[in-house]
Design a protein around this motif. Structure first.
Motif, short mmCIF file in Angstrom:
data_model
loop_
_atom_site.label_atom_id
_atom_site.label_comp_id
_atom_site.label_asym_id
_atom_site.label_seq_id
_atom_site.Cartn_x
_atom_site.Cartn_y
_atom_site.Cartn_z
N LEU B 6 72.21 177.26 113.04
CA LEU B 6 71.56 175.92 113.13
C LEU B 6 72.63 174.84 113.11
O LEU B 6 73.49 174.83 112.69
N PRO B 7 72.21 173.71 113.76
CA PRO B 7 73.14 172.75 113.71
C PRO B 7 73.44 171.93 112.60
O PRO B 7 72.32 171.51 111.91
N PHE B 8 74.52 172.23 112.19
CA PHE B 8 74.74 171.60 110.66
C PHE B 8 75.42 170.22 110.68
O PHE B 8 76.42 169.96 110.99
N ILE B 9 74.61 169.33 110.38
CA ILE B 9 74.95 168.07 110.41
C ILE B 9 74.66 167.23 109.23
O ILE B 9 73.88 167.55 108.58
N PRO B 231 80.51 150.65 110.92
CA PRO B 231 80.68 150.58 109.51
C PRO B 231 79.17 150.26 109.20
O PRO B 231 78.56 149.33 109.50
N GLY B 232 78.70 151.12 108.14
CA GLY B 232 77.39 150.70 107.39
C GLY B 232 76.34 151.59 108.04
O GLY B 232 75.13 151.59 107.61
N THR B 233 76.67 152.33 109.28
CA THR B 233 75.39 153.26 109.71
C THR B 233 75.93 154.55 109.84
O THR B 233 77.11 155.00 110.52
N GLU B 234 75.44 155.50 109.15
CA GLU B 234 76.00 156.95 109.21
C GLU B 234 74.79 157.74 109.26
O GLU B 234 73.55 157.55 108.70
N LEU B 235 75.05 158.95 109.96
CA LEU B 235 74.00 159.97 109.99
C LEU B 235 74.62 161.25 109.43
O LEU B 235 75.82 161.61 109.73
N MET B 236 73.96 161.78 108.44
CA MET B 236 74.29 163.11 107.86
C MET B 236 73.53 164.10 108.15
O MET B 236 72.23 163.79 107.58
N VAL B 237 73.80 165.44 108.63
CA VAL B 237 72.87 166.36 108.76
C VAL B 237 73.36 167.53 107.68
O VAL B 237 74.66 168.17 108.12
N SER B 238 72.58 167.89 107.13
CA SER B 238 73.16 169.16 106.23
C SER B 238 71.96 170.31 106.36
O SER B 238 71.00 170.13 106.73
N GLY B 239 72.47 171.39 106.26
CA GLY B 239 71.61 172.65 106.57
C GLY B 239 72.19 173.86 105.70
O GLY B 239 73.38 173.99 105.25
N ARG B 240 71.23 174.73 105.47
CA ARG B 240 71.59 175.90 104.82
C ARG B 240 70.70 177.30 105.33
O ARG B 240 69.58 176.87 105.62
N TYR B 241 71.35 178.44 105.60
CA TYR B 241 70.65 179.40 105.85
C TYR B 241 70.88 180.55 104.82
O TYR B 241 72.24 180.75 104.49
N ALA B 267 63.14 191.82 101.76
CA ALA B 267 64.11 191.03 102.43
C ALA B 267 63.56 189.72 102.17
O ALA B 267 62.50 189.40 101.99
N THR B 268 64.61 188.91 102.11
CA THR B 268 64.20 187.16 101.89
C THR B 268 65.08 186.51 102.82
O THR B 268 66.02 186.77 103.09
N GLN B 269 64.36 185.40 103.26
CA GLN B 269 64.91 184.58 104.22
C GLN B 269 64.90 183.09 103.76
O GLN B 269 63.52 182.88 103.23
N GLU B 270 65.75 182.10 104.13
CA GLU B 270 65.34 180.86 103.72
C GLU B 270 66.18 179.97 104.52
O GLU B 270 67.33 180.34 104.70
N TRP B 271 65.89 178.94 104.88
CA TRP B 271 66.57 178.12 105.60
C TRP B 271 66.22 176.53 105.30
O TRP B 271 65.03 176.19 105.05
N ASN B 272 67.15 175.47 105.42
CA ASN B 272 66.42 174.14 105.29
C ASN B 272 67.53 173.38 106.19
O ASN B 272 68.64 173.69 106.47
N LEU B 273 67.07 172.16 106.41
CA LEU B 273 67.56 171.23 107.39
C LEU B 273 67.19 169.85 107.03
O LEU B 273 66.00 169.43 106.62
#
Lengths: 212, 718
Positions: B6-9, B231-241, B267-273
């Protein structure tokens, strides 16, 4: 003044003591009797491992008389010689659909030693036709005298349940079931030998409700 | 797996410029003791009015921990409570069951609970910056259902250019391989993390076939990307699989004496974005928008070993989506207001509910929190949260906390709040039938009447124990909590804290036996039947001993009781059977112990060491858990039945019952760093090899391990 009050006190005490000893002759107090290992149709062949059903049971009740403090022969089932009967976890009274007598019972909550008088009313006879109370001593886990633990398959008497019995000849008794297992082990397991009752009771032969 | 990359940002919630990471001097460490969870913006530990425990990365590293449960189990007042099958071990906080504690990663909840417990070993700790534990429902910012508290795992942020690799091997063929890398310049930051964990499991009862914990392996990949537009505007994308696979081979009891061998896979799978956009409109006003989505699924199949036919199947999948916007307004140094609103959509689809239909629930919510400092030593935080649920209507839960600084060294704290927890999917829709020995069924509140009516028509019901007409409507569980105490820092780094807590919970949902089938199986459902309270004291103390040694001590005293039971005991209406004479006695109030699975006494004693040149570090940690009772467990583990503590047959836990005795775990670790890059560590957990196969299946016995890590770091900021 001082003297007078002392005299009065002494007199008062003597009167009280005298009156006590006169009007309260100590009655012969009843003592609890423990009956051990009453066999309640134990399975001669143990339990079927496939379905958990008992093997080799007679389906017959074991009868007990409080008057004699002993088991009554099964041949006397159609008589008033017995008060209560045991088979598995079922306890019947000699009346209604269970026997020819007039025995009745009532399960109350409390401490055996503190319940010093039989209740005046509330006794039931066995009546299988009844939707609400087919047995005077209710069957089923938590309803009457025992709890069943499905995880361990162990039957344990519920703490604080006392069975009040009106016997076949109109006398009163109180009963506390102590164990459902042979020789009353403190911590029975599913391998303990079951269908052996140990119970204690107080029987009042004089016909009064006093159970002390 | 397409999902793997996944795109991790992602974005810094609040950029703090010029804060150097990993600097380990005392001053720097103090600077680092910033807490985010309690107020959602960074505050120093001492400045918070609610009880917060903080576990920094350096401590986690010294402890040699791999999974979240390893870390939490060593904290004062926390217990990792085992499930019957050794899986799904949840956390007990202030005597609450695991259902009442939220587990957050960077402020967002993890989902996928099994009977209310979240499997903590799903979380690798290699990328954790710090763990924050806020006790009590004192924060309204994360949801009202966290009646017991919030555990927030803050992961590493992109900072500097760095890379590291870590490898560990130990008892039970447990192997861990971790690698991470990061890059940051003025505008862009990237951090990626990968982990593989595998274990051969362990067997606490070798006399029976199958292991207590079956072999499994899992992979975690996570990452963050942040980009500063200006300055003052940010995007953070986080993800986990995350994905895990487990191999089962064990026996299942079919009758009290019969067992069948089964084998199969889980079997277990998990993701978050989670993309988060932060914009600072002015020095005073900051707006954050986030869109969190997460998915969890698990499936288990067991086949009969004899003919390889399917014996058991279970699947469960859950999706949780939450957009949220919150704004923070700094009126002045004395007034900070946070206001937010969001919406949650939740879907569950599972075989446990008898069909594979999708069940939905959604909640819209709004919250506010105002931090007011009327005068310098006094801080007041007032907050509230309004939730509107599609099934349960609306609820308002207010919170209030205050802090008073008597002197710079001594601070008083007080916080209180109301919380509520709506019934979960399981309590509503469960349609579970355990056909094995002494079988039983559990029916959720929404379906119980319908199912019972069906069974009644088919003549399957033997007796009713409870009027089914009264079932079917569950109310939210409610709690009132008060925490109060002080923090005393007599010298920098020398702290003593004390917290008194009281939680009163009403409308607790418990299982209720409803009926018995003609086959003798009991049918259970759920009802709001219980009232309980938990109260006690938690105290923590820590100070340096000199020569690189740091000592800490923690203790929790806990009373957790059923209010109705306590009332009956006080009225003299509860009895017990004397274990020797088997006769009935009346229970005294002082003899009632309380709820099962709660230890009255718990404590930790820890000694950490770091040599002056930082080459050597080590720790000795002792964790004590006092005796506790076991009850209400159905079934068996590894062919052995679990005896209930209720030895005296009165259905409650008291002095005359049997208890699982108290125990202490002694854990040791030592590490040596060569140069600035290479680090070697070895350790022993549970040195005394304490085991309790039936009652504590999640305690595997003595574990030894050794690890090696190599890291390169180039901090491009001062």
């Amino acid at each position: 003044m001082k003297y007078a009050s002392v005299v009065l006190t002494v007199v008062a005490f003597s009167v009280m003591l005298a009156s006590c000893s006169k009007s309260d002759p100590t009655p012969a107090s009843l003592s609890a009797v423990t009956f051990k290992n009453l066999a309640a149709d134990p399975p001669s062949g143990g339990y079927d491992p496939n379905n958990g059903q008992p093997i080799g049971v007679t389906q017959k009740f074991t009868f007990f008389s409080f008057k004699t403090g002993a088991v009554v022969s099964n041949a006397d089932s159609a008589s008033s010689k017995w008060d209560i009967g045991f088979r598995g976890t079922t306890i019947i009274v000699n009346s209604g659909t269970s026997g020819p007598g007039t025995a009745a019972a009532l399960v109350v909550t409390g401490v055996f030693d503190e319940l010093n008088a039989a209740p005046d009313n509330g006794y039931l006879q066995d009546d299988k036709a009844s939707a609400t109370a087919p047995y005077a001593i209710p069957k089923g886990s938590g309803k009457g005298w025992y709890n069943y633990d499905p995880a361990t398959n162990v039957i344990s008497p519920v703490a604080g349940r006392v069975i009040m019995v009106q016997t076949a000849d109109g006398k009163y008794a109180k009963v506390e079931i102590l164990s459902y297992y042979k020789d009353a082990p403190a911590a029975p397991t599913n391998t303990s030998v079951d269908r052996y009752y140990t119970f204690r009771y107080v029987y009042q032969p004089d016909g009064s409700k006093k159970l002390q | 797996m397409n999902r793997l990359w996944l795109p991790f940002i992602a974005v810094l919630l609040l950029p703090i410029d010029g804060m150097s990471q990993e600097a380990d001097s005392l001053a720097a460490r103090q600077l680092e003791e910033l807490v985010v969870t309690a107020t959602r913006t960074e505050r120093t530990m001492g400045a918070l009015p609610m009880p917060v425990n903080l576990i920094p990365r350096s401590q986690i590293r010294t402890m040699g921990s791999l999974r979240l449960n390893d870390v939490l189990t060593e904290q004062t007042g926390l217990v990792v409570v085992p499930q019957v099958n050794g899986q799904g071990n949840g956390i007990q906080v202030q005597g609450f069951n695991p259902d009442y504690t939220l587990i957050l990663v960077d402020g967002e909840p993890l989902i996928g609970r099994n009977t209310g417990s979240l499997e903590l070993s799903r979380v690798a700790v290699g990328n954790i910056k710090q763990i924050e534990i806020v006790k009590g429902p004192s924060s309204s910012l994360y949801g009202s259902d966290a009646l017991a508290g919030v555990i927030n795992i803050l992961t590493e942020r992109p900072q500097g250019t760095r890379a590291s690799i870590y490898s560990r091997y130990g008892t039970n063929q447990t192997a861990d391989l971790t690698a991470d890398a990061g890059y940051a310049n003025d505008r862009l930051g990237i951090y990626v993390f990968g982990n593989r964990y595998s274990t051969n499991g362990y067997d606490l009862s070798p006399q029976s076939f199958g292991k207590t914990v079956s072999p499994f392996f899992n992979h975690t990949v996570s990452g963050k990307v942040n980009y500063k537009f200006r300055p003052g505007t940010e995007l953070m994308v986080s993800g986990r699989y995350f994905q895990e696979q487990q191999q089962f081979d064990f026996e299942v009891a079919t009758t009290p004496t019969d067992k069948v061998r089964t084998s199969g896979q889980g079997a277990t799978q998990e993701w978050n974005l989670n993309p988060v956009l932060t914009h600072r409109f002015s020095n005073r006003f900051k707006l954050t928008a986030r869109f969190y989505s997460t998915h969890y699924n698990t499936a288990t199949n067991l086949n009969l070993a004899s003919d390889n036919t399917l014996y058991y199947h279970d699947d469960f999948q859950q999706t949780f989506i939450r957009p949220e916007v919150n704004g923070e307004y700094y009126f002045n140094d004395r007034n900070i207001l946070t206001v937010g609103a969001g919406h949650i959509d939740e879907h569950v689809q599972t075989s446990r509910y008898g069909d594979e239909a999708v069940r939905k629930q959604s909640t819209s919510y709004g919250f506010f929190q105002h931090e007011w400092k009327p005068w310098a030593p006094f801080t007041l935080i007032a907050g509230g949260r309004f939730d509107c649920n599609t099934v349960y209507g609306s609820q308002f839960s207010p919170k209030l906390s205050a802090r008073y600084e008597i002197s710079p060294k001594f601070t008083l704290r007080l916080s209180g709040g109301l919380g509520f927890k709506s019934p979960d999917f399981r309590q509503l829709y469960f349609n579970f039938n355990n056909s094995a020995a002494g079988g039983y069924s559990v029916l959720g509140a929404e379906i119980v009447q319908e199912r019972l009516a069906q069974m009644d028509q088919q003549g399957l019901i033997q007796t009713y124990y409870f009027d089914p007409a009264v079932l079917g409507k569950l109310d939210a569980e409610r709690s009132t909590a008060i925490n109060t105490g002080f923090r005393y820092e007599w010298k920098p780094g020398h702290t003593a804290e004390l917290n008194l807590f009281h939680n009163s919970i009403n409308n607790l949902i418990e299982t209720q036996i409803v009926a018995a089938t003609t086959a003798g199986q009991n049918i259970y459902s759920y009802r709001n039947i219980k009232r309980a309270f938990t109260e006690g004291v938690e105290t923590n103390m820590g100070f340096p001993l000199g020569k690189g040694f740091t000592f800490s001590l923690g203790y929790q005293l806990l009373f957790a009781m059923d209010k109705d039971v306590l009332e009956s005991v006080r009225n003299g209406a509860v009895y017990y059977r004397d274990p020797v004479t088997l006769t009935t006695r009346r229970l005294k109030p002082s003899e009632y112990t309380g709820l099962y699975n709660r230890s009255r006494h718990m404590g930790t004693v820890k000694l950490f060491y770091q040599s002056e040149n930082k080459r050597w570090s080590g720790s000795v940690r002792v964790v004590y858990r006092g005796r506790f009772g076991i009850g209400d467990i159905r079934g068996n583990i590894q062919g052995e039945t679990i005896p209930s503590s209720d030895r005296d047959n009165n259905g409650i836990l008291d002095k005359y019952d049997s208890f699982v005795s108290g125990y202490a775990l002694v854990n040791l670790s030592a590490a040596r760093t060569f140069g600035s890059r290479l680090r070697v560590q070895a350790g022993v957990d549970n040195l005394l090899n304490h085991k309790e196969p039936i009652f504590i299946p999640n305690l595997p016995g003595r574990l030894m391990y050794a690890s090696i890590s190599y890291s390169i770091q180039q901090t491009n900021k001062p």
